[in-house]
Write a protein that holds these residues in place. Structure first.
Motif, PDB file in Angstrom:
ATOM      1  N   GLY A 172       1.088  -1.443  -0.192  1.00  0.00           N
ATOM      2  CA  GLY A 172      -0.197  -0.053  -0.117  1.00  0.00           C
ATOM      3  C   GLY A 172       0.520   1.662  -0.426  1.00  0.00           C
ATOM      4  N   ALA A 173       2.446   1.393   0.818  1.00  0.00           N
ATOM      5  CA  ALA A 173       2.717   2.586   0.396  1.00  0.00           C
ATOM      6  C   ALA A 173       4.027   2.593  -0.391  1.00  0.00           C
ATOM      7  N   ALA A 174       3.717   1.513  -2.000  1.00  0.00           N
ATOM      8  CA  ALA A 174       5.024   1.316  -2.518  1.00  0.00           C
ATOM      9  C   ALA A 174       4.584   2.267  -3.419  1.00  0.00           C
ATOM     10  N   VAL A 175       5.556   2.928  -4.788  1.00  0.00           N
ATOM     11  CA  VAL A 175       5.299   3.532  -5.654  1.00  0.00           C
ATOM     12  C   VAL A 175       5.070   2.600  -6.526  1.00  0.00           C
ATOM     13  N   ASN A 176       4.083   3.567  -7.780  1.00  0.00           N
ATOM     14  CA  ASN A 176       3.548   3.612  -8.973  1.00  0.00           C
ATOM     15  C   ASN A 176       4.118   3.562  -9.954  1.00  0.00           C
ATOM     16  N   LEU A 177       4.507   3.639 -10.507  1.00  0.00           N
ATOM     17  CA  LEU A 177       5.007   3.549 -12.495  1.00  0.00           C
ATOM     18  C   LEU A 177       3.580   3.191 -13.320  1.00  0.00           C
ATOM     19  N   THR A 178       3.128   4.200 -14.185  1.00  0.00           N
ATOM     20  CA  THR A 178       3.207   3.483 -15.840  1.00  0.00           C
ATOM     21  C   THR A 178       4.534   3.887 -16.826  1.00  0.00           C
ATOM     22  N   CYS A 179       4.724   2.922 -17.085  1.00  0.00           N
ATOM     23  CA  CYS A 179       5.661   3.328 -18.786  1.00  0.00           C
ATOM     24  C   CYS A 179       4.932   3.168 -19.756  1.00  0.00           C
ATOM     25  N   SER A 180       5.627   4.184 -21.080  1.00  0.00           N
ATOM     26  CA  SER A 180       4.500   4.148 -21.884  1.00  0.00           C
ATOM     27  C   SER A 180       5.218   2.977 -23.221  1.00  0.00           C
ATOM     28  N   GLU A 181       4.188   2.798 -23.672  1.00  0.00           N
ATOM     29  CA  GLU A 181       4.568   1.423 -24.877  1.00  0.00           C
ATOM     30  C   GLU A 181       5.707   1.899 -25.512  1.00  0.00           C
TER      31      GLU A 181
END
Length: 396
Positions: free
Chosen positions: A329-338
């Motif tokens: 719940g305290a982790a970093v979330n990341l979205t990389c582009s395709e």
């Protein structure tokens, strides 16, 4: 009994359950029986009901040369887990009894996982203390009950040891533990996987292989997807893969989006604030994705763990100033582009489509069995470009 439909290991587990045996080790359709009457049984049905309730009414006059061959572990099983290789440990001692916390060490776990046809233990909870240890395995035994025992204490399910074994896969001949040719252990034998032509193949010396159905692995464990006919296969092809060996994104909507975990003896969460934009760029590049487009919980320099300059090839190559772990719940979330881009057009949303694959940018060549490239196919490409590449640089 004649299996009807795709028969998976979880279906075999239902047969083992009704026989009051242990966990399913393997199950496969055989086609070399003498022609004789059979009962057709639905694989979809046995997941929810007793096997005898899943006989097709119309099968009373059926005759076939097929049948189902299974092997169940007769003295140990994992129950109430998310997969056939994970759960709470029970042993057969006149009846099924729970194995208590502290009764099993790492070597005992290795024996148990091997007995069930699974890979090495990856998570062992409630079993690290030698106090009241029941099983004293050396690690070479073929079954847990072959190990010397110093007691037979039983306990409730809430005090039982929980074990997760890895799937019976390995990579050989690669530059790291997460790269190489895929081999799978099935029916006690390690062989290369022979995938369908839609997977990436490489030329290898001809030898026995396990044929694996690619449509199946999208919804089931790889070992559940062995082709019925593959026991006599020999081939010069195999599957070559590379996985990131020290970082991954989990619980996200795609392979390039999710919460960040790193490998440090085990998979641990990367906490909010531990990663900045340059670290995110390194991570996305390591995973073969495009530039980071969304970075949540990572903009504060407070307690920053990774200090990347942006040129590194792997996140774990960056200098670190701590190893703090946290909950999911305290982790970093990341979205990389395709890994897509448009080049040579009049705007950022027009041009020739290029894709980055295996570290190389190339044009895309439309290909398929369902007719020509249509506008809805273009829409799918543009969806990725517009959503993911809003914040990307052209050479991301």
């Amino acid at each position: 009994m004649g299996p009807y439909g795709d028969w998976l290991l979880e279906d075999t587990a239902a047969v083992c359950r009704d026989l009051d045996c242990g966990s399913a080790v393997y199950g496969e359709k055989r086609k070399d029986f003498p022609q004789s009457p059979v009962w057709w049984v639905s694989s979809d049905c046995v997941k929810k009901f007793a096997v005898r309730d899943c006989v097709y009414d119309s099968s009373s006059s059926s005759s076939s040369s097929s049948g189902l061959e299974v092997k169940c572990s007769d003295s140990v099983r994992l129950v109430s887990g998310p997969s056939l290789c994970s759960g709470s440990v029970q042993i057969w001692d006149q009846s099924w009894t729970w194995v208590c916390e502290g009764a099993l060490d790492q070597q005992g776990a290795e024996v148990l996982c091997r007995e069930l046809g699974c890979g090495a233990p990856s998570l062992l909870q409630g079993a690290l203390s030698p106090l009241e240890q029941t099983f004293h395995c050396e690690g070479h035994e073929s079954a847990l009950m072959d190990c010397p025992r110093s007691g037979s204490e039983t306990c409730s399910s809430g005090a039982a040891v929980n074990l997760t074994c890895s799937e019976p896969l390995r990579l050989v001949g690669g530059a790291s533990r997460c790269a190489g040719t895929v081999e799978m252990r099935h029916r006690g034998e390690w062989r290369r996987m022979e995938p369908n032509r839609h997977w990436l193949l490489e030329d290898i010396s001809a030898s026995p292989v396990w044929g694996v159905l690619p449509y199946c692995v999208k919804k089931a464990a790889v070992r559940d997807c062995v082709d019925d006919y593959s026991s006599s296969f020999s081939s010069s092809s195999g599957l070559e893969v590379k996985c990131s060996d020290s970082v991954r994104l989990v619980s996200g909507p795609s392979l390039c989006s999710g919460s960040v975990q790193i490998w440090d003896q085990s998979w641990t969460w990367v906490c909010e604030g531990a990663l900045d934009q340059q670290g995110a760029e390194v991570l996305c590049r390591e995973l073969g994705c495009g530039a980071p487009s969304l970075l949540q919980g990572a903009l504060s320099p407070l307690e920053q763990t990774f200090h990347c300059e942006g040129h590194e090839s792997a996140l774990m190559d960056c200098p670190r100033s701590g190893s703090e772990t946290c909950s999911s719940g305290a982790a970093v979330n990341l979205t990389c582009s395709e890994p897509l881009r448009l080049v040579g057009g009049a705007s950022r949303c027009a041009g020739t489509v290029e894709m980055r694959h295996r570290g190389e940018w190339r044009r895309m060549e439309p290909y398929g069995y369902n007719g020509p490239w249509v506008l809805e196919d273009t829409a799918a490409v543009l969806m990725f470009l517009l959503f993911f590449l809003r914040f990307s640089t052209p050479d991301g």
